[in-house]
Enzyme design. Sequence first.
Site, PDB file in Angstrom:
ATOM      1  N   PRO A   2      -4.016  24.529   0.080  1.00 28.08           N
ATOM      2  CA  PRO A   2      -3.928  23.223  -0.595  1.00 28.08           C
ATOM      3  C   PRO A   2      -4.458  23.297  -2.033  1.00 28.08           C
ATOM      4  CG  PRO A   2      -5.034  23.046   1.546  1.00 28.08           C
ATOM      5  CD  PRO A   2      -4.902  24.503   1.230  1.00 28.08           C
ATOM      6  N   GLU A   3      -3.640  22.851  -2.977  1.00 24.89           N
ATOM      7  CA  GLU A   3      -4.042  22.796  -4.381  1.00 24.89           C
ATOM      8  C   GLU A   3      -4.069  21.331  -4.803  1.00 24.89           C
ATOM      9  OE1 GLU A   3      -1.720  25.551  -6.765  1.00 24.89           O
ATOM     10  OE2 GLU A   3      -1.438  26.886  -5.074  1.00 24.89           O
ATOM     11  N   LYS A  59     -10.087  20.689  -6.201  1.00 22.85           N
ATOM     12  CA  LYS A  59      -9.595  20.747  -4.821  1.00 22.85           C
ATOM     13  C   LYS A  59     -10.602  20.148  -3.837  1.00 22.85           C
ATOM     14  CE  LYS A  59      -7.433  25.146  -6.063  1.00 22.85           C
ATOM     15  NZ  LYS A  59      -7.476  26.599  -5.779  1.00 22.85           N
ATOM     16  N   ARG A 112      -7.988  29.265   9.798  1.00 25.20           N
ATOM     17  CA  ARG A 112      -8.746  30.418   9.295  1.00 25.20           C
ATOM     18  C   ARG A 112     -10.232  30.154   9.127  1.00 25.20           C
ATOM     19  NH1 ARG A 112      -5.418  33.872   5.498  1.00 25.20           N
ATOM     20  NH2 ARG A 112      -7.364  35.029   5.449  1.00 25.20           N
ATOM     21  N   ARG A 261      -4.344  38.646  -6.723  1.00 31.93           N
ATOM     22  CA  ARG A 261      -3.495  37.559  -6.232  1.00 31.93           C
ATOM     23  C   ARG A 261      -2.022  37.902  -6.418  1.00 31.93           C
ATOM     24  NH1 ARG A 261      -6.263  32.804  -5.482  1.00 31.93           N
ATOM     25  NH2 ARG A 261      -4.477  32.378  -4.153  1.00 31.93           N
TER      26      ARG A 261
END
Length: 273
Positions: A2-3, A59, A112, A261
């Site tokens: 989620p951003e 965030k 996670r 990334r």
Amino acid sequence: MPELPEVETVKNELLPLVVGRRITGVTLVWEGIVTEPSVDEFCSRIVGQEITGISRRGKYLFFHLGSQDFLLIHLKMTGSLIVSQDPPEPFKFVRAIIHLDNATNIYFRDPRKFGIMRLVRDIETISDKLGPEPLEESFTPAVLSERLARRTAPIKALLLDQKVIAGIGNMYADEALYAARINPWRPGGSLTRPEIGRLYHELRRILWAAIENKGASVDTYFRPDGSEGSAHYEFKVAHGLGGKTCPVCGGPIERVVVRNRGTYFCPRCQPLK
Ligand SMILES: [Zn+2]
């Protein structure tokens, strides 16, 4: 992960469901989700409190409580908040349940287990450590230029650095750089004025569009009603979702690793000059 658009959507959609409700209990299926204060203190301080508002910074989500405490939630990689009377399926990923006085519950799902909940007294100590909000009016091309000035790190890494700009993650960084035709390896301080202008406009355009589309459900992101967002259908390169070829030039989309990334870009449209 989620951003900004996903967290903003969660905030917007939680507001009508939980503001004005009182917290009647907390069930910590996995106690490790609470990082501050102790689990006992956390529970005793939030039970009985009314949720008076929710705000977002970067965030982070902040639930404003009647006691003047803030319940901070970070969804990290795979978290989602589902509001319903009945547990979401599969239940095995639910780490915490906040029970409300209208018999609904906020289920914190997180496969996670990177997501966290904390109780904090003020938002400023967290907010002050973050860069500007890219969708606020005070964020201008000049502000972006100033944030990138003299920086030698790759622009991709700088966009992900929450101290440079708040709320951007891997998906929207790749989309914005592609739309602005800027190579992800370019040192931040080397961007020209026109490039900064393009990056600024594309970043904001893409973030607004993603909020309109209620976020991107590329993996485990869900809206509070359990449904998915549709922002990822607009992706041109991020996550490899745009396909193997560039919609503009027809050349191959490449995946490289920038500071650990995975990064998707078009080497022809985004040349390293
Ligand atoms: Zn291309």
